[in-house]
Design a protein around this motif. Structure first.
Motif, PDB file in Angstrom:
ATOM      1  N   LEU A   8       0.822  -1.220   0.000  1.00 21.29           N
ATOM      2  CA  LEU A   8       0.000   0.000   0.000  1.00 21.29           C
ATOM      3  C   LEU A   8       0.854   1.267   0.000  1.00 21.29           C
ATOM      4  CD1 LEU A   8      -2.719  -1.037   2.643  1.00 21.29           C
ATOM      5  CD2 LEU A   8      -3.027  -0.894   0.163  1.00 21.29           C
ATOM      6  N   VAL A   9       2.141   1.126   0.350  1.00 21.61           N
ATOM      7  CA  VAL A   9       3.030   2.302   0.416  1.00 21.61           C
ATOM      8  C   VAL A   9       4.305   2.040  -0.399  1.00 21.61           C
ATOM      9  CG1 VAL A   9       2.193   3.301   2.581  1.00 21.61           C
ATOM     10  CG2 VAL A   9       3.852   1.449   2.671  1.00 21.61           C
ATOM     11  N   PRO A  10       4.154   1.763  -1.700  1.00 13.21           N
ATOM     12  CA  PRO A  10       5.319   1.384  -2.517  1.00 13.21           C
ATOM     13  C   PRO A  10       6.374   2.475  -2.632  1.00 13.21           C
ATOM     14  CG  PRO A  10       3.399   1.812  -3.911  1.00 13.21           C
ATOM     15  CD  PRO A  10       2.914   1.828  -2.493  1.00 13.21           C
ATOM     16  N   ASP A  11       5.985   3.727  -2.334  1.00 15.58           N
ATOM     17  CA  ASP A  11       6.924   4.857  -2.446  1.00 15.58           C
ATOM     18  C   ASP A  11       7.790   5.029  -1.204  1.00 15.58           C
ATOM     19  OD1 ASP A  11       4.271   5.395  -1.397  1.00 15.58           O
ATOM     20  OD2 ASP A  11       4.932   7.471  -1.096  1.00 15.58           O
ATOM     21  N   VAL A  12       7.488   4.287  -0.131  1.00 20.31           N
ATOM     22  CA  VAL A  12       8.252   4.423   1.119  1.00 20.31           C
ATOM     23  C   VAL A  12       9.309   3.313   1.188  1.00 20.31           C
ATOM     24  CG1 VAL A  12       8.147   4.481   3.652  1.00 20.31           C
ATOM     25  CG2 VAL A  12       6.240   5.392   2.309  1.00 20.31           C
ATOM     26  N   PRO A  13      10.600   3.681   1.234  1.00 21.43           N
ATOM     27  CA  PRO A  13      11.638   2.649   1.333  1.00 21.43           C
ATOM     28  C   PRO A  13      11.648   2.016   2.726  1.00 21.43           C
ATOM     29  CG  PRO A  13      12.641   4.846   1.352  1.00 21.43           C
ATOM     30  CD  PRO A  13      11.162   5.052   1.175  1.00 21.43           C
ATOM     31  N   VAL A  14      11.554   0.695   2.755  1.00 17.22           N
ATOM     32  CA  VAL A  14      11.482  -0.034   4.029  1.00 17.22           C
ATOM     33  C   VAL A  14      12.479  -1.189   4.028  1.00 17.22           C
ATOM     34  CG1 VAL A  14      10.030  -1.560   5.456  1.00 17.22           C
ATOM     35  CG2 VAL A  14       9.063   0.532   4.506  1.00 17.22           C
ATOM     36  N   LYS A  15      13.150  -1.367   5.158  1.00 20.12           N
ATOM     37  CA  LYS A  15      14.014  -2.546   5.357  1.00 20.12           C
ATOM     38  C   LYS A  15      13.313  -3.416   6.394  1.00 20.12           C
ATOM     39  CE  LYS A  15      18.119  -4.836   5.611  1.00 20.12           C
ATOM     40  NZ  LYS A  15      17.644  -6.061   6.207  1.00 20.12           N
ATOM     41  N   LEU A  16      12.819  -4.574   5.939  1.00 18.72           N
ATOM     42  CA  LEU A  16      12.067  -5.479   6.816  1.00 18.72           C
ATOM     43  C   LEU A  16      13.003  -6.560   7.361  1.00 18.72           C
ATOM     44  CD1 LEU A  16       8.982  -5.696   7.550  1.00 18.72           C
ATOM     45  CD2 LEU A  16       8.824  -7.432   5.768  1.00 18.72           C
TER      46      LEU A  16
END
Length: 221
Positions: free
Chosen positions: A33-41
């Motif tokens: 839902l938030v493809p523009d937010v870079p996330v490290k899972l």
């Protein structure tokens, strides 16, 4: 234009926790839902049942000890099966015959992280357990699961026969418990905000946006 700082999300969970199975799917739905937010899972270990011995116990003994009887769990299981089904996941509690200690599962996830496949390893182990009733105390089952996501089965079999990373996994799980995490899954955002429970993807997506905006605002100051 400056590049956004990546948001670290630590997912503290256990392979044999049904709400963690559901929660993994929900955090992944939230990320979509938030493809523009870079996330490290990152996937971090937790022992839902630290009292289960390394060789595991029968599912019947486990349910009796934890819930009072096998029958007592059936009502609880029904709700979880329905929640899993809503996510497109399959949970067949009647297929599970052995309750594992999950130290070796968490070691596999750690080793898979080295090749960027921790989410796939976690998913494979959860599917084996919840969907297929796989025995996660069986070295051959674990080695095959590792091979399924691209690790070398023979190498994994050899490593499982040693104590490699047992202390590390135990220390990481202990650290989570010492930080007050008692219910899983727990999502820790930027190592400072914790959200507990298999929350709705929309809620998680809002949290991702909010914390990302905050850490990027701080970075810009």
């Amino acid at each position: 234009m400056s590049t956004l700082k990546s948001l670290q999300i630590d997912v503290v969970s256990d392979v044999v926790c049904p709400w963690c199975y559901i929660g993994k799917h929900r955090i992944e739905s939230a990320l979509a839902l938030v493809p523009d937010v870079p996330v490290k899972l990152n996937f971090r270990p937790f022992f839902l049942n630290p009292w289960v011995p390394r060789e595991g116990i029968s599912r019947e003994d486990y349910l009796t000890k934890k819930f009072g009887s096998v029958e007592a769990y059936k009502g609880i299981a029904g709700r979880v099966v329905a929640a899993a089904s809503e996510e497109g996941l399959v949970y067949r509690p009647e297929m599970v015959t052995r309750q594992p200690n999950t130290t070796d599962c968490h070691r596999l996830i750690l080793w898979a992280e080295a090749i960027g496949k921790a989410p796939e390893m976690k998913q494979r182990l959860m599917e084996l357990y919840f969907r297929d009733g796989g025995d996660l105390t069986d070295v051959n089952v674990l080695a095959q699961a590792a091979a399924d996501i691209g690790l070398d089965a023979d190498d994994v079999r050899k490593r499982l026969a040693t104590d490699e990373d047992v202390a590390r996994v135990s220390a990481d799980a202990q650290e989570a418990a010492e930080k007050g995490i008692s219910g899983v899954p727990t999502y820790v955002f930027a190592q400072k905000y914790a959200v507990s429970g298999a929350q709705d993807p929309n809620l998680l997506a809002r949290a991702i946006r909010q914390v990302s905006a905050e850490i990027n605002a701080q970075a810009a100051e």
